[in-house]
Write a protein that holds these residues in place. Sequence first.
Motif, short mmCIF file in Angstrom:
data_model
loop_
_atom_site.label_atom_id
_atom_site.label_comp_id
_atom_site.label_asym_id
_atom_site.label_seq_id
_atom_site.Cartn_x
_atom_site.Cartn_y
_atom_site.Cartn_z
N LEU A 67 0.93 -1.14 -0.07
CA LEU A 67 0.00 -0.02 -0.07
C LEU A 67 0.90 1.39 -0.07
O LEU A 67 0.32 2.50 -0.31
CB LEU A 67 -0.89 0.11 1.14
N LYS A 68 2.11 1.00 0.40
CA LYS A 68 3.14 2.21 0.44
C LYS A 68 3.97 2.49 -0.85
O LYS A 68 4.72 3.38 -0.81
CB LYS A 68 4.03 2.12 1.52
N ILE A 69 3.61 1.91 -1.83
CA ILE A 69 4.37 1.92 -3.05
C ILE A 69 3.56 1.95 -4.31
O ILE A 69 2.36 1.18 -4.26
CB ILE A 69 5.58 0.61 -3.29
N GLN A 70 4.28 1.99 -5.34
CA GLN A 70 3.32 2.18 -6.66
C GLN A 70 3.92 0.83 -7.23
O GLN A 70 5.09 0.75 -7.85
CB GLN A 70 3.51 3.39 -7.60
N TRP A 71 2.92 -0.10 -7.42
CA TRP A 71 3.47 -1.62 -8.08
C TRP A 71 2.81 -1.70 -9.37
O TRP A 71 2.91 -2.82 -10.07
CB TRP A 71 3.05 -2.70 -7.06
N ILE A 72 1.97 -0.63 -9.87
CA ILE A 72 1.59 -0.71 -11.38
C ILE A 72 2.15 0.45 -12.20
O ILE A 72 2.26 1.51 -11.96
CB ILE A 72 0.07 -0.47 -11.35
N SER A 73 2.66 -0.24 -13.42
CA SER A 73 3.49 0.74 -14.33
C SER A 73 2.35 1.80 -14.62
O SER A 73 1.12 1.72 -15.22
CB SER A 73 3.96 -0.03 -15.39
N ASN A 74 3.00 2.97 -15.16
CA ASN A 74 2.21 4.17 -15.50
C ASN A 74 1.78 3.96 -16.88
O ASN A 74 0.82 4.35 -17.45
CB ASN A 74 3.09 5.29 -15.60
N ARG A 75 2.25 2.97 -17.76
CA ARG A 75 1.64 2.67 -19.16
C ARG A 75 0.52 1.97 -18.89
O ARG A 75 -0.29 1.57 -20.04
CB ARG A 75 2.84 1.83 -19.65
N TYR A 76 0.04 1.31 -17.74
CA TYR A 76 -1.20 0.48 -17.68
C TYR A 76 -2.08 1.44 -17.11
O TYR A 76 -3.25 1.16 -16.72
CB TYR A 76 -1.12 -0.65 -17.04
N LEU A 77 -1.77 2.88 -16.91
CA LEU A 77 -2.76 3.79 -16.10
C LEU A 77 -3.48 4.59 -17.17
O LEU A 77 -2.83 5.13 -18.38
CB LEU A 77 -1.96 4.69 -15.23
N ASP A 78 -4.64 4.98 -17.37
CA ASP A 78 -5.24 5.87 -18.11
C ASP A 78 -4.88 7.33 -17.43
O ASP A 78 -5.67 7.81 -16.68
CB ASP A 78 -6.77 5.80 -18.43
#
Length: 352
Positions: free
Chosen positions: A175-186
Amino acid sequence: MAVLPVKFTKTKRDKLAQVLWILNWISVVTGAILFSLGLFLKVEINKRKELMAERDIQYVPNMLIAVGLIACGINFLGGKICYDCVDTTKFMRWKLIMLPYIVCTFFFTSCILVGALMCYSMRGELEESLDMGLAVAMRFYKDTDTPGRCFLKRTVDLLQIEFHCCGNNGHRDWLKIQWISNRYLDMTSKEVADRLRSNVEGKYLMDSVPFSCCNVNSPRPCIQSQISNNSAHYNYDHVTEHLNLWTRGCRQALLDHYTYIMQSIGLTVLVIWVFELSVLTGVRYLQTSDGWLLENGFMETARTNLNIIKNLGKCNQIDTANNGDPNINVPCTSKAMYGPDNVPPKQLPVAS
């Protein structure tokens, strides 16, 4: 007084030599076991080296491998010595070599004990290495398109599935880190943009964990998103209800795994050390003429060796009080006062 004296007849000494010959060959096998244990530990550590910080934790398996190889050579030589000691003529040939062999083997046996103790003392360094390594692996979990890091997502997921763990110390680490890459974010989505702006470091933090954290033994479908939102799930309370996620952190899971291996190896090495020490004791009895471990008592032997060490530096000392001349103040005998013929030199006349 001699320490642990034992009287041996010629027949008993020959039987002792034969038994020690067999035991030395068994010791060659124990040396191979030490080598195999060190190699096994090295392979186990290298399996998950990408989850560990770059710390020097390979010294334990490396030492076991080296000790195992040396044990094979030393015990092979010991077997040859004991085999020849049955013959009196060959025994006299080895007798001068046996004492240096015993001394060297004693120090080598001490290295086996040190290796066993190192297996138990390695836990602290291993825990620190795992803590740092897992934190880095989780931080790069999302970098599946970055060379040199693209394998970390698969590695971490397989680790959490195999060891039934989640995160470094627990599921809240995700919950404290970003574990999804930005290329999979709209990025055109207002929700995504607001979430990115709400974080000081510009990270997309979520109230969710990777699928590999799900406890397969849970009867309820896995709740891996909106973990802290009770209204998002029916009949759910994240405070009181046991989550259907693995509760143990992967650092502790790996630490328990390696601790079990190292303690098992340490116990085996301790047993080998006791066996090697007993074989060395038998060789010492075989080497002495009357059969004893020490010719004098412990204190007397220690005092004698200490005096020998102290006198080593006095052999070439020069009396500096007499300007470095060691011949000053040396008394002369009457026969040598005037030379080999003991004839006084003629007195020279004093000028008036």
